[in-house]
Design a protein around this motif. Sequence first.
Motif, PDB file in Angstrom:
ATOM      1  N   HIS A 174      49.050 -38.983  50.183  1.00 38.68           N
ATOM      2  CA  HIS A 174      47.962 -39.860  50.628  1.00 38.68           C
ATOM      3  C   HIS A 174      47.420 -39.509  52.012  1.00 38.68           C
ATOM      4  O   HIS A 174      46.314 -39.922  52.356  1.00 38.68           O
ATOM      5  N   LEU A 175      48.182 -38.739  52.804  1.00 40.99           N
ATOM      6  CA  LEU A 175      47.730 -38.326  54.138  1.00 40.99           C
ATOM      7  C   LEU A 175      48.595 -37.162  54.596  1.00 40.99           C
ATOM      8  O   LEU A 175      49.784 -37.083  54.269  1.00 40.99           O
ATOM      9  N   VAL A 176      47.989 -36.262  55.380  1.00 39.89           N
ATOM     10  CA  VAL A 176      48.707 -35.107  55.924  1.00 39.89           C
ATOM     11  C   VAL A 176      48.652 -35.159  57.452  1.00 39.89           C
ATOM     12  O   VAL A 176      47.574 -35.320  58.038  1.00 39.89           O
ATOM     13  N   LYS A 188      59.197 -46.348  58.123  1.00 39.35           N
ATOM     14  CA  LYS A 188      59.245 -47.806  58.017  1.00 39.35           C
ATOM     15  C   LYS A 188      58.163 -48.325  57.065  1.00 39.35           C
ATOM     16  O   LYS A 188      58.312 -49.387  56.471  1.00 39.35           O
ATOM     17  N   GLN A 189      57.064 -47.564  56.938  1.00 39.29           N
ATOM     18  CA  GLN A 189      55.945 -47.990  56.096  1.00 39.29           C
ATOM     19  C   GLN A 189      55.635 -47.026  54.954  1.00 39.29           C
ATOM     20  O   GLN A 189      55.028 -47.427  53.963  1.00 39.29           O
ATOM     21  N   TYR A 190      56.034 -45.754  55.119  1.00 42.97           N
ATOM     22  CA  TYR A 190      55.606 -44.734  54.171  1.00 42.97           C
ATOM     23  C   TYR A 190      56.762 -43.869  53.696  1.00 42.97           C
ATOM     24  O   TYR A 190      57.808 -43.779  54.344  1.00 42.97           O
ATOM     25  N   VAL A 191      56.530 -43.214  52.553  1.00 48.30           N
ATOM     26  CA  VAL A 191      57.429 -42.154  52.107  1.00 48.30           C
ATOM     27  C   VAL A 191      57.004 -40.884  52.840  1.00 48.30           C
ATOM     28  O   VAL A 191      55.822 -40.534  52.836  1.00 48.30           O
ATOM     29  N   VAL A 192      57.949 -40.210  53.477  1.00 48.62           N
ATOM     30  CA  VAL A 192      57.619 -39.037  54.290  1.00 48.62           C
ATOM     31  C   VAL A 192      58.216 -37.782  53.673  1.00 48.62           C
ATOM     32  O   VAL A 192      59.432 -37.705  53.448  1.00 48.62           O
ATOM     33  N   ILE A 193      57.363 -36.808  53.385  1.00 50.94           N
ATOM     34  CA  ILE A 193      57.793 -35.489  52.912  1.00 50.94           C
ATOM     35  C   ILE A 193      57.608 -34.515  54.065  1.00 50.94           C
ATOM     36  O   ILE A 193      56.516 -34.429  54.632  1.00 50.94           O
ATOM     37  N   GLU A 194      58.648 -33.775  54.417  1.00 49.35           N
ATOM     38  CA  GLU A 194      58.598 -32.877  55.559  1.00 49.35           C
ATOM     39  C   GLU A 194      58.360 -31.421  55.149  1.00 49.35           C
ATOM     40  O   GLU A 194      58.805 -30.987  54.084  1.00 49.35           O
ATOM     41  N   GLU A 208      55.303 -23.744  53.370  1.00 47.05           N
ATOM     42  CA  GLU A 208      56.067 -24.825  52.755  1.00 47.05           C
ATOM     43  C   GLU A 208      55.188 -26.050  52.518  1.00 47.05           C
ATOM     44  O   GLU A 208      55.327 -26.736  51.496  1.00 47.05           O
ATOM     45  N   ALA A 209      54.268 -26.296  53.444  1.00 50.39           N
ATOM     46  CA  ALA A 209      53.376 -27.454  53.303  1.00 50.39           C
ATOM     47  C   ALA A 209      52.517 -27.337  52.058  1.00 50.39           C
ATOM     48  O   ALA A 209      52.373 -28.302  51.289  1.00 50.39           O
ATOM     49  N   LEU A 210      51.939 -26.155  51.819  1.00 47.91           N
ATOM     50  CA  LEU A 210      51.094 -25.965  50.640  1.00 47.91           C
ATOM     51  C   LEU A 210      51.912 -26.074  49.358  1.00 47.91           C
ATOM     52  O   LEU A 210      51.425 -26.576  48.342  1.00 47.91           O
ATOM     53  N   ALA A 211      53.156 -25.615  49.403  1.00 45.74           N
ATOM     54  CA  ALA A 211      54.019 -25.694  48.224  1.00 45.74           C
ATOM     55  C   ALA A 211      54.367 -27.145  47.891  1.00 45.74           C
ATOM     56  O   ALA A 211      54.541 -27.494  46.722  1.00 45.74           O
ATOM     57  N   LEU A 236      52.604 -36.303  54.043  1.00 47.71           N
ATOM     58  CA  LEU A 236      53.160 -34.964  54.224  1.00 47.71           C
ATOM     59  C   LEU A 236      53.127 -34.656  55.716  1.00 47.71           C
ATOM     60  O   LEU A 236      52.056 -34.577  56.319  1.00 47.71           O
ATOM     61  N   LEU A 237      54.293 -34.486  56.321  1.00 54.22           N
ATOM     62  CA  LEU A 237      54.432 -34.250  57.756  1.00 54.22           C
ATOM     63  C   LEU A 237      54.777 -32.783  57.983  1.00 54.22           C
ATOM     64  O   LEU A 237      55.843 -32.320  57.575  1.00 54.22           O
TER      65      LEU A 237
END
Length: 235
Positions: free
Chosen positions: A47-49, A25-31, A37-40, A7-8
């Motif tokens: 796996h990481l923020v 290139k290595q991860y699925v990125v959610i923006e 919006e981040a908490l939602a 989560l970016l």
Amino acid sequence: MSKKTILLVDDEWKMRNLLKIHLAKQYVVIEASNGVEALAKFTANIHLVILDIMMAEMDGWEVCERIRKESNVPIIMITARGDIADKSQGFGIGADDYLVKPFDVEELLLRVNALIRRSTTGRLKNEVAIGNQLIYQDLTVNMESRSVKANGSNMTLTPKEYDLLLYLLSNPNKVFTRDQLLDQIWGIHEVLDYRTVDTHIKNIRDKCKKMKLSFNPIKTVWGVGYQFEWVKDSI
């Protein structure tokens, strides 16, 4: 093997886009462009923020605290401010790492990889994370009250001694040079020498010894620096 999810969170589109190009290139990125919006978008499948601090509506401090109430997911905080007080606050509320803008994207990737690897390879022997407490054998660090106990008794540490111990604990088995510790704990803008680190390490060890701690919390890696050595599971 499926990709891990990051989560970016950053209110600057250019920063999110730059980091996403490399991370994807290595991860699925959610923006997410802000804290609300981040908490939602935060779920147990994250796996990481990567969390910017200075944002409108809800800043990174509050987002970090809210996530920590429900999850021990690794959190890397990023900011344009390099004040040591900010770093201490970040580690104090449960952040795992801290980067000051501008930073090298390759360095961020190294830290991301290390934190995800640590969080997905199983827990370490005798280590338990309970809420805002980090417990290892007979040492307990409370990140909310910034207090430390050894064998159940309070151990008095100066603010910098606490910050140093917590930083090493938060990065188990990673060896840090004195330069890196000066940067992380004191800030590179302060004029200090290596003896500052050595003195604080010695003070922490002396206090742990007086409290009859069953292990040496900080190991010297000769010619390199210091590390908190964790005992891994034998499985």
